[in-house]
Design a protein around this motif. Structure first.
Motif, short mmCIF file in Angstrom:
data_model
loop_
_atom_site.label_atom_id
_atom_site.label_comp_id
_atom_site.label_asym_id
_atom_site.label_seq_id
_atom_site.Cartn_x
_atom_site.Cartn_y
_atom_site.Cartn_z
N ALA A 78 0.90 -1.00 -0.14
CA ALA A 78 0.06 -0.13 -0.09
C ALA A 78 0.87 1.25 -0.02
N LEU A 79 0.31 2.21 -0.58
CA LEU A 79 0.97 3.52 -0.52
C LEU A 79 -0.30 4.68 -0.56
N PHE A 80 0.33 5.78 0.09
CA PHE A 80 -0.75 7.12 0.17
C PHE A 80 -0.17 8.19 -0.58
N ILE A 81 -0.93 8.54 -1.57
CA ILE A 81 -0.39 9.98 -2.72
C ILE A 81 -1.08 11.01 -1.96
N ASP A 82 -0.23 12.15 -1.70
CA ASP A 82 -0.84 13.31 -1.15
C ASP A 82 -1.30 14.19 -2.15
N ASN A 83 -2.55 14.77 -1.78
CA ASN A 83 -3.22 15.38 -2.96
C ASN A 83 -2.44 16.88 -3.22
N ALA A 84 -1.59 17.40 -2.43
CA ALA A 84 -1.02 18.74 -2.60
C ALA A 84 0.24 18.57 -3.79
N THR A 85 1.01 17.58 -3.35
CA THR A 85 2.25 17.36 -3.89
C THR A 85 2.21 16.11 -4.82
N MET A 86 1.17 15.33 -4.92
CA MET A 86 1.12 14.09 -6.07
C MET A 86 2.35 13.22 -5.62
N LYS A 87 2.82 13.15 -4.48
CA LYS A 87 3.92 12.33 -4.24
C LYS A 87 3.73 11.17 -3.25
N ILE A 99 7.87 0.68 -8.11
CA ILE A 99 6.55 1.15 -8.26
C ILE A 99 7.13 2.84 -8.13
N PRO A 100 6.67 3.70 -8.94
CA PRO A 100 6.71 4.95 -8.85
C PRO A 100 6.47 5.86 -7.63
N MET A 101 7.27 6.88 -7.23
CA MET A 101 6.88 7.47 -6.05
C MET A 101 6.29 8.67 -6.27
N SER A 102 6.03 9.18 -7.46
CA SER A 102 5.29 10.60 -7.61
C SER A 102 4.13 10.12 -9.03
N TYR A 103 3.17 11.11 -8.99
CA TYR A 103 2.13 10.57 -10.01
C TYR A 103 1.31 11.86 -10.45
N GLY A 118 1.96 -3.88 -13.70
CA GLY A 118 1.43 -5.20 -13.64
C GLY A 118 0.63 -5.70 -12.53
N TYR A 119 0.96 -4.64 -11.36
CA TYR A 119 0.27 -5.20 -10.28
C TYR A 119 -1.31 -4.59 -10.25
N PRO A 120 -2.36 -5.43 -10.10
CA PRO A 120 -3.76 -4.92 -10.03
C PRO A 120 -3.89 -4.07 -8.80
N THR A 121 -4.39 -2.80 -9.06
CA THR A 121 -4.28 -1.77 -7.87
C THR A 121 -5.68 -1.35 -7.86
N PHE A 122 -6.05 -0.96 -6.51
CA PHE A 122 -7.38 -0.58 -5.98
C PHE A 122 -7.15 0.53 -5.21
N THR A 123 -8.15 1.49 -5.08
CA THR A 123 -8.06 2.83 -4.46
C THR A 123 -9.02 3.24 -3.39
N GLY A 124 -8.68 3.83 -2.50
CA GLY A 124 -9.71 4.38 -1.25
C GLY A 124 -9.35 5.68 -0.96
N GLU A 125 -10.21 6.39 -0.90
CA GLU A 125 -10.18 7.74 -0.68
C GLU A 125 -9.99 8.21 0.83
N ALA A 126 -8.86 9.17 1.21
CA ALA A 126 -8.64 9.50 2.52
C ALA A 126 -8.71 10.82 2.71
N GLU A 127 -8.74 11.80 3.60
CA GLU A 127 -8.87 13.08 3.79
C GLU A 127 -7.89 14.10 3.08
N ASN A 128 -6.56 13.60 2.98
CA ASN A 128 -5.76 14.52 2.17
C ASN A 128 -5.25 13.78 1.18
N GLY A 129 -5.67 12.86 0.55
CA GLY A 129 -5.02 12.15 -0.59
C GLY A 129 -5.69 10.75 -0.98
N LEU A 130 -5.11 10.05 -1.47
CA LEU A 130 -5.52 8.83 -2.29
C LEU A 130 -4.59 7.40 -1.65
N VAL A 131 -5.37 6.46 -1.27
CA VAL A 131 -4.69 5.31 -0.72
C VAL A 131 -4.77 4.45 -1.74
N VAL A 132 -3.65 3.80 -2.05
CA VAL A 132 -3.57 2.74 -3.34
C VAL A 132 -2.87 1.29 -2.72
#
Length: 463
Positions: A78-87, A99-103, A118-132
């Motif tokens: 799992a990883l968490f992408i921050d909404n402000a920095t997209m990192k 796996i990339p560290m910025s998007y 190649g990894y199937p990914t699924f997302t979940g919405e957090a308050e300040n970003g996106l969980v993958v």
């Protein structure tokens, strides 16, 4: 031929039942298989649970221990992408190095509906970003363009039912075509078997799926026809032999009776010699009667005796027989009693009068022959259930249960080549049975109510 349609209906019923059961079984197995392929539930739900349990403090982001263990047990990163920095600002320890560290926004759109490396990914919405969440590469297959035509979805039930109906119809057509030759072969086989039961000559075409069975039926028919011809030939020869012997014996027997009669009335002979002549006359008469009985029994057995049925009053016919016996001045130790109810005056039947009289006479004579010490003979005619019954009974010595059983059910030696050493004496009862049989009646032998012997002759009423 009722069996062939029944066979076809059975085949069709089995086919339809098999098709329905097969569809139900396949659907059940599909559901079970699908459920077994998703033991960890929905990955989208899991991704949202991780987003909800990802907490932020002064040191950064921390995932609850229970949720972290669940990801570790299922080998999910799992990883968490921050909404402000997209990192990526938080990640699990098992995050692959590729796996990339910025998007970018387009990267987010791609991983949401597809894969990362190649990894199937699924997302979940957090308050300040996106969980993958990233699952093992072979764990899920994701549909990249999840859009369907509305009319296709709306008409899906109708389409499924239509396809199902077409499949069943196609299976039915294939089944009928595949079994048409079998059903076509069954019909002549069934007809042949039915014909065998009526002793008809059978020849079935020896081709098709049941050719071996057809060959055996044809062989069976040939054997039965050969046996039937041999039996008819033997019966004809036997009847002709009996008729010839009867004819040849009559002439010398008549001469014996004539000369014995002359000696019986010759006063020049001694009393002892005249008694011997009387015995010769009586025994000759007995032989003549036996020959006549044998000839009549043979003719009745092989349907050579002409039957002349006419409408008669059965009471009058039987009464005439009784009167004839009484007028014969029979021995005083034999008495004949007429017991027919006086209210019964007419019993119309269609019979050959002479043959019926012969049958009743044989029964009366039978009682006399088997009761040398004398007996009372009781005769009556009864009407019941559209049947007229002539009863001839006596109070003589009677017969055992075993003897009566044999007389009712055992064949006579004229129609049975077995047990010739135990042949029954006399043809009287046989002739009676044959006469009643030719009139479509029944004969029953039993113990009489007077303690002796009884014979019941049943004839159908004439309307």
């Amino acid at each position: 031929m009722k069996s062939v349609p029944k066979l076809i209906r059975r085949f069709v019923g089995i086919m339809l039942l098999s098709s329905v059961l097969l569809i139900i079984l396949n659907f059940t197995l599909l559901v079970i298989y699908t459920l077994n392929q998703s033991p960890n539930g929905s990955p989208w739900t899991t991704a949202q649970e991780v987003a909800d349990n990802l907490l932020q403090d002064s040191n950064g982001y921390i995932l609850t221990e229970e949720t972290a263990n669940e990801l570790q047990n299922t080998n999910v990163w799992a990883l968490f992408i921050d909404n402000a920095t997209m990192k990526v600002v938080w990640q699990t320890d098992n995050l692959p190095e590729t796996i990339p560290m910025s998007y970018t926004v387009s990267d987010i759109a791609s991983l949401t509906r597809g894969y990362i490396d190649g990894y199937p990914t699924f997302t979940g919405e957090a308050e300040n970003g996106l969980v993958v969440l990233g699952y093992p590469k072979d764990s899920f297959w994701k549909h990249m363009w999840p859009s369907w035509d509305y009319n296709l979805i709306a008409n899906l039930p109708k389409t499924v039912l239509s396809i199902l109906a077409i499949n069943i119809a196609l299976i039915f057509i294939i089944y009928v075509i595949a079994n048409s030759k079998l059903l076509k072969s069954v019909k002549p086989i069934v007809s042949g078997i039915q014909a065998l039961s009526t002793n008809e000559e059978v020849h079935i075409r020896e081709k098709g799926l049941l050719s071996e069975l057809a060959i055996n039926i044809n062989k069976t028919s040939d054997i039965l026809q050969t046996q039937s011809r041999q039996l008819r030939k033997r019966e004809t020869a036997r009847a002709n032999w009996i008729a010839g012997v009867s004819h040849d014996i009559r002439t010398p027997l008549s001469m014996v009776m004539g000369y014995a009669g002359q000696l019986e009335s010759d006063e020049r002979l001694s009393e002892d010699d005249r008694k011997k002549a009387t015995v010769i006359v009586k025994q000759s008469e007995r032989m003549r009667n036996l020959i006549n009985d044998l000839n009549l029994a043979s003719k009745l057995e092989y349907n050579m005796q002409p039957i002349n049925p006419e409408r008669q009053n059965l009471i009058a016919v039987v009464r005439q027989v009784v009167v004839d016996f009484i007028n014969m001045n029979i021995d005083e130790k034999f008495t004949i009693e007429w017991e027919t109810n006086e209210t019964l005056t007419s019993c119309p039947v269609c019979i050959d009068k002479d043959l019926i009289k012969r049958a009743v006479s044989n029964l009366i004579q039978n009682s006399m022959n088997h009761n040398e010490q004398g007996c009372h003979i009781f005769i009556r005619v009864m009407a019941e259930d559209n049947v007229y019954t002539v009863v001839v009974a006596d109070d003589g010595i009677g017969a055992t249960n075993e003897q009566i059983e044999k007389l009712n059910h055992s064949p006579h030696y004229m129609v049975c080549d077995e047990n010739t050493s135990e042949q029954r004496h006399g043809l009287g009862l046989l002739i009676v049975k044959q006469i009643i049989f030719t009139h479509k009646g029944k004969m029953q032998i039993r113990h009489s109510e007077y303690g002796g012997f009884e014979v019941d002759l049943s004839l159908p009423m004439t309307m």
